[in-house]
Design an enzyme around this catalytic site. Sequence first.
Site, PDB file in Angstrom:
ATOM      1  N   TYR A 144       0.836  -1.208   0.000  1.00  0.00           N
ATOM      2  CA  TYR A 144       0.000   0.000   0.000  1.00  0.00           C
ATOM      3  C   TYR A 144       0.869   1.255   0.000  1.00  0.00           C
ATOM      4  CZ  TYR A 144      -3.779   3.184   1.487  1.00  0.00           C
ATOM      5  OH  TYR A 144      -4.692   4.201   1.562  1.00  0.00           O
ATOM      6  N   ASP A 145       1.793   1.382   0.988  1.00  0.00           N
ATOM      7  CA  ASP A 145       2.491   2.677   1.064  1.00  0.00           C
ATOM      8  C   ASP A 145       3.497   2.847  -0.074  1.00  0.00           C
ATOM      9  OD1 ASP A 145       4.568   1.153   2.336  1.00  0.00           O
ATOM     10  OD2 ASP A 145       3.913   1.772   4.324  1.00  0.00           O
ATOM     11  N   GLN A 203      -5.217  -1.526  20.079  1.00  0.00           N
ATOM     12  CA  GLN A 203      -4.000  -2.269  19.751  1.00  0.00           C
ATOM     13  C   GLN A 203      -2.815  -1.619  20.462  1.00  0.00           C
ATOM     14  OE1 GLN A 203      -4.016  -2.428  15.418  1.00  0.00           O
ATOM     15  NE2 GLN A 203      -5.631  -3.985  15.422  1.00  0.00           N
ATOM     16  N   PRO A 205       0.814  -0.140  21.522  1.00  0.00           N
ATOM     17  CA  PRO A 205       0.792   0.258  22.928  1.00  0.00           C
ATOM     18  C   PRO A 205      -0.392   1.149  23.322  1.00  0.00           C
ATOM     19  CG  PRO A 205       2.346   1.604  21.718  1.00  0.00           C
ATOM     20  CD  PRO A 205       1.786   0.625  20.726  1.00  0.00           C
ATOM     21  N   GLN A 208       0.082   5.194  20.338  1.00  0.00           N
ATOM     22  CA  GLN A 208       0.271   5.636  18.951  1.00  0.00           C
ATOM     23  C   GLN A 208      -0.838   6.637  18.614  1.00  0.00           C
ATOM     24  OE1 GLN A 208      -0.904   2.695  19.902  1.00  0.00           O
ATOM     25  NE2 GLN A 208      -1.948   1.531  18.307  1.00  0.00           N
ATOM     26  N   THR A 209      -0.512   7.610  17.752  1.00  0.00           N
ATOM     27  CA  THR A 209      -1.492   8.669  17.469  1.00  0.00           C
ATOM     28  C   THR A 209      -1.944   8.656  16.008  1.00  0.00           C
ATOM     29  OG1 THR A 209       0.145  10.345  16.851  1.00  0.00           O
ATOM     30  CG2 THR A 209      -0.429  10.175  19.204  1.00  0.00           C
ATOM     31  N   ARG A 210      -3.158   9.187  15.817  1.00  0.00           N
ATOM     32  CA  ARG A 210      -3.687   9.460  14.481  1.00  0.00           C
ATOM     33  C   ARG A 210      -4.495  10.760  14.568  1.00  0.00           C
ATOM     34  NH1 ARG A 210      -0.837   5.701  13.820  1.00  0.00           N
ATOM     35  NH2 ARG A 210      -1.144   3.855  12.502  1.00  0.00           N
ATOM     36  N   PRO A 271       2.564   2.756  12.180  1.00  0.00           N
ATOM     37  CA  PRO A 271       3.179   4.064  12.448  1.00  0.00           C
ATOM     38  C   PRO A 271       2.860   4.553  13.866  1.00  0.00           C
ATOM     39  CG  PRO A 271       2.125   4.060  10.299  1.00  0.00           C
ATOM     40  CD  PRO A 271       1.713   2.785  10.977  1.00  0.00           C
TER      41      PRO A 271
HETATM   42  N1  LIG Z   1     -10.255   6.718   4.330  1.00  0.00           N
HETATM   43  C1  LIG Z   1      -9.024   7.068   4.624  1.00  0.00           C
HETATM   44  O1  LIG Z   1      -8.696   7.303   5.810  1.00  0.00           O
HETATM   45  C2  LIG Z   1      -7.984   7.259   3.561  1.00  0.00           C
HETATM   46  C3  LIG Z   1      -6.762   7.807   3.944  1.00  0.00           C
HETATM   47  C4  LIG Z   1      -5.784   7.958   2.968  1.00  0.00           C
HETATM   48  C5  LIG Z   1      -6.031   7.656   1.646  1.00  0.00           C
HETATM   49  N2  LIG Z   1      -7.235   7.140   1.311  1.00  0.00           N
HETATM   50  C6  LIG Z   1      -7.443   6.782  -0.098  1.00  0.00           C
HETATM   51  O2  LIG Z   1      -8.716   7.222  -0.549  1.00  0.00           O
HETATM   52  C7  LIG Z   1      -9.260   6.271  -1.467  1.00  0.00           C
HETATM   53  C8  LIG Z   1     -10.639   5.826  -1.008  1.00  0.00           C
HETATM   54  O3  LIG Z   1     -10.547   5.258   0.283  1.00  0.00           O
HETATM   55  P1  LIG Z   1     -11.820   4.746   1.087  1.00  0.00           P
HETATM   56  O4  LIG Z   1     -11.567   4.974   2.519  1.00  0.00           O
HETATM   57  O5  LIG Z   1     -13.038   5.280   0.460  1.00  0.00           O
HETATM   58  O6  LIG Z   1     -11.689   3.175   0.830  1.00  0.00           O
HETATM   59  P2  LIG Z   1     -12.761   2.094   0.350  1.00  0.00           P
HETATM   60  O7  LIG Z   1     -12.091   0.780   0.504  1.00  0.00           O
HETATM   61  O8  LIG Z   1     -14.076   2.320   1.025  1.00  0.00           O
HETATM   62  O9  LIG Z   1     -12.957   2.447  -1.195  1.00  0.00           O
HETATM   63  C9  LIG Z   1     -12.111   2.000  -2.205  1.00  0.00           C
HETATM   64  C10 LIG Z   1     -12.951   1.670  -3.439  1.00  0.00           C
HETATM   65  O10 LIG Z   1     -12.083   1.231  -4.491  1.00  0.00           O
HETATM   66  C11 LIG Z   1     -12.634   0.054  -5.082  1.00  0.00           C
HETATM   67  N3  LIG Z   1     -11.526  -0.719  -5.671  1.00  0.00           N
HETATM   68  C12 LIG Z   1     -10.496  -1.326  -5.029  1.00  0.00           C
HETATM   69  N4  LIG Z   1      -9.671  -1.908  -5.919  1.00  0.00           N
HETATM   70  C13 LIG Z   1     -10.196  -1.666  -7.158  1.00  0.00           C
HETATM   71  C14 LIG Z   1      -9.819  -2.010  -8.475  1.00  0.00           C
HETATM   72  N5  LIG Z   1      -8.713  -2.734  -8.728  1.00  0.00           N
HETATM   73  N6  LIG Z   1     -10.601  -1.606  -9.509  1.00  0.00           N
HETATM   74  C15 LIG Z   1     -11.727  -0.891  -9.276  1.00  0.00           C
HETATM   75  N7  LIG Z   1     -12.131  -0.528  -8.049  1.00  0.00           N
HETATM   76  C16 LIG Z   1     -11.381  -0.910  -6.998  1.00  0.00           C
HETATM   77  C17 LIG Z   1     -13.322  -0.654  -3.927  1.00  0.00           C
HETATM   78  O11 LIG Z   1     -14.275  -1.623  -4.317  1.00  0.00           O
HETATM   79  C18 LIG Z   1     -13.954   0.536  -3.197  1.00  0.00           C
HETATM   80  O12 LIG Z   1     -15.214   0.855  -3.719  1.00  0.00           O
HETATM   81  C19 LIG Z   1      -8.243   5.138  -1.569  1.00  0.00           C
HETATM   82  O13 LIG Z   1      -7.407   5.379  -2.680  1.00  0.00           O
HETATM   83  C20 LIG Z   1      -7.434   5.279  -0.301  1.00  0.00           C
HETATM   84  O14 LIG Z   1      -6.132   4.780  -0.447  1.00  0.00           O
HETATM   85  C21 LIG Z   1      -8.221   6.923   2.224  1.00  0.00           C
HETATM   86  O1  LIG Z   2      -9.441  -2.141  16.373  1.00  0.00           O
HETATM   87  C1  LIG Z   2      -8.447  -1.405  16.180  1.00  0.00           C
HETATM   88  C2  LIG Z   2      -7.967  -1.048  14.897  1.00  0.00           C
HETATM   89  C3  LIG Z   2      -6.852  -0.235  14.801  1.00  0.00           C
HETATM   90  N1  LIG Z   2      -6.234   0.229  15.923  1.00  0.00           N
HETATM   91  C4  LIG Z   2      -5.080   1.155  15.835  1.00  0.00           C
HETATM   92  O2  LIG Z   2      -5.569   2.345  15.276  1.00  0.00           O
HETATM   93  C5  LIG Z   2      -4.569   2.989  14.504  1.00  0.00           C
HETATM   94  C6  LIG Z   2      -5.163   3.325  13.151  1.00  0.00           C
HETATM   95  O3  LIG Z   2      -5.379   2.125  12.433  1.00  0.00           O
HETATM   96  P1  LIG Z   2      -6.299   2.049  11.127  1.00  0.00           P
HETATM   97  O4  LIG Z   2      -6.328   0.634  10.708  1.00  0.00           O
HETATM   98  O5  LIG Z   2      -7.578   2.737  11.378  1.00  0.00           O
HETATM   99  O6  LIG Z   2      -5.554   2.945  10.056  1.00  0.00           O
HETATM  100  P2  LIG Z   2      -4.009   3.273   9.779  1.00  0.00           P
HETATM  101  O7  LIG Z   2      -3.770   4.632  10.292  1.00  0.00           O
HETATM  102  O8  LIG Z   2      -3.115   2.175  10.270  1.00  0.00           O
HETATM  103  O9  LIG Z   2      -3.979   3.224   8.221  1.00  0.00           O
HETATM  104  C7  LIG Z   2      -4.807   4.080   7.459  1.00  0.00           C
HETATM  105  O10 LIG Z   2      -4.031   5.158   7.147  1.00  0.00           O
HETATM  106  C8  LIG Z   2      -4.464   6.087   6.187  1.00  0.00           C
HETATM  107  C9  LIG Z   2      -5.113   5.474   4.979  1.00  0.00           C
HETATM  108  O11 LIG Z   2      -4.283   5.417   3.863  1.00  0.00           O
HETATM  109  C10 LIG Z   2      -5.810   4.196   5.205  1.00  0.00           C
HETATM  110  O12 LIG Z   2      -7.147   4.446   5.514  1.00  0.00           O
HETATM  111  C11 LIG Z   2      -5.231   3.320   6.234  1.00  0.00           C
HETATM  112  O13 LIG Z   2      -4.176   2.707   5.640  1.00  0.00           O
HETATM  113  C12 LIG Z   2      -3.383   2.033  14.460  1.00  0.00           C
HETATM  114  O14 LIG Z   2      -2.409   2.460  15.371  1.00  0.00           O
HETATM  115  C13 LIG Z   2      -3.961   0.695  14.914  1.00  0.00           C
HETATM  116  O15 LIG Z   2      -2.997  -0.058  15.635  1.00  0.00           O
HETATM  117  C14 LIG Z   2      -6.708  -0.106  17.186  1.00  0.00           C
HETATM  118  O16 LIG Z   2      -6.171   0.319  18.218  1.00  0.00           O
HETATM  119  N2  LIG Z   2      -7.786  -0.920  17.271  1.00  0.00           N
END
Ligand SMILES: NC(=O)c1ccc[n+]([C@@H]2O[C@H](COP(=O)([O-])OP(=O)(O)OC[C@H]3O[C@@H](n4cnc5c(N)ncnc54)[C@H](O)[C@@H]3O)[C@@H](O)[C@H]2O)c1
Ligand SMILES: O=c1ccn([C@@H]2O[C@H](COP(=O)(O)OP(=O)(O)O[C@H]3OC[C@@H](O)[C@H](O)[C@H]3O)[C@@H](O)[C@H]2O)c(=O)[nH]1
Length: 313
Positions: A144-145, A203, A205, A208-210, A271
């Site tokens: 992903y990253d 999860q 520790p 961790q922050t977001r 992270p």
């Molecule tokens: N939600 C977040 O916190 C967050 C943070 C950073 C980046 N993003 C980015 O924003 C975008 C949308 O995220 P989201 O939270 O809505 O996720 P989501 O999983 O709800 O939506 C992703 C969509 O893409 C579609 N998809 C996946 N692979 C595909 C493929 N190969 N062909 C066609 N469609 C495909 C899925 O079916 C889904 O509808 C993503 O690119 C994600 O990386 C989201």
């Molecule tokens: O049930 C849970 C799930 C997650 N977590 C923690 O919550 C934090 C956030 O985890 P998430 O799975 O929600 O998301 P992450 O921040 O790891 O990744 C996200 O980052 C930005 C976007 O690109 C994506 O939506 C996703 O990859 C992590 O530290 C994870 O350890 C919990 O403490 N409990």
Amino acid sequence: MRILVTGGAGFIGSHLVDKLMEKEKSEVIVADNYFTGSKDNLKKWIGHPRFELIRHDISRPLFVEVDQIYHLACPASPIFYKYNSVKTIKTNVMGTLNMLGLAKRLRARILFTSTSEVYGDPLEHPQKETYWGNVNPIGVRSCYDEGKRMAETLMFDYHRQYGIEIRIARIFNTYGPRMNIDDGRVVSNFIAQAIRNEPLTVQLPGTQTRSFCYVSDLVDGLTQLMEGTDTGPINLGNPGEFTMNELAKAVQELINPEVQISEVENTPDDPRQRKPDITKAKEVLGWEPKVNLHEGIPLMEDDFRQRLGVPRT
Ligand SMILES: NC(=O)c1ccc[n+]([C@@H]2O[C@H](COP(=O)([O-])OP(=O)(O)OC[C@H]3O[C@@H](n4cnc5c(N)ncnc54)[C@H](O)[C@@H]3O)[C@@H](O)[C@H]2O)c1
Ligand SMILES: O=c1ccn([C@@H]2O[C@H](COP(=O)(O)OP(=O)(O)O[C@H]3OC[C@@H](O)[C@H](O)[C@H]3O)[C@@H](O)[C@H]2O)c(=O)[nH]1
């Protein structure tokens, strides 16, 4: 104006479609393979004369005629992007190549939704767009990253080599209605757990922050970026920073004061800290988020209660 939204059946994509469809002159085409998205998220538009929905996997070429492309398709929850990591790489790399090829043929402007994960486990805090990141190239999150980093590279090479108009948003953790109930991301997990009266799984520790951005703010940022003149990358996120322990307490307070909080194991390379510096978004787009976490959680709770069939008591 005809607009393609890849990943438009997903969480952010479907909210973006709602906003684009409000403009009376816009026609919207969604291409999605429904891996993590669903037609249900778009049900109010299916059958609308200005709306089209195509089942399509963007790792294969797509031939449509559009003026703008919002390229979102990619699973975003760590559980789902790790599930088939090779597919995640194909979606990010081949999918972005295909969308850039389409943009090149049509001379269409293309916006790519990158992520705060390009900063990896950041050693600079908060993160500015100028920070190059601290990313493990061979870890379980790399599909992903590193996939998103390669997609950003492709965007800039198409821009430099072919003059394609590009926009890159680096999105920080976004939450809101329509997230999959079993999406696996932290806000949706905690809200579903609080409603079901199951322990909130922090999860370790837990320190961790977001920084959590409400989806309507994020979508405003995306459309402003598309309509503006800056290529980006631009951070879009809410700078309000919380530890996972603090998030669990907030959900407990707001939704279910009786619910337990439990500590569970974490996954590799999580992270330790993440907070956007949004100075550039403020200066270049005049954008900043309006909804804070304590306002956003109840809005998401309403949607989750409705879908889980558990009304407020
Ligand atoms: N939600 C977040 O916190 C967050 C943070 C950073 C980046 N993003 C980015 O924003 C975008 C949308 O995220 P989201 O939270 O809505 O996720 P989501 O999983 O709800 O939506 C992703 C969509 O893409 C579609 N998809 C996946 N692979 C595909 C493929 N190969 N062909 C066609 N469609 C495909 C899925 O079916 C889904 O509808 C993503 O690119 C994600 O990386 C989201
Ligand atoms: O049930 C849970 C799930 C997650 N977590 C923690 O919550 C934090 C956030 O985890 P998430 O799975 O929600 O998301 P992450 O921040 O790891 O990744 C996200 O980052 C930005 C976007 O690109 C994506 O939506 C996703 O990859 C992590 O530290 C994870 O350890 C919990 O403490 N409990």
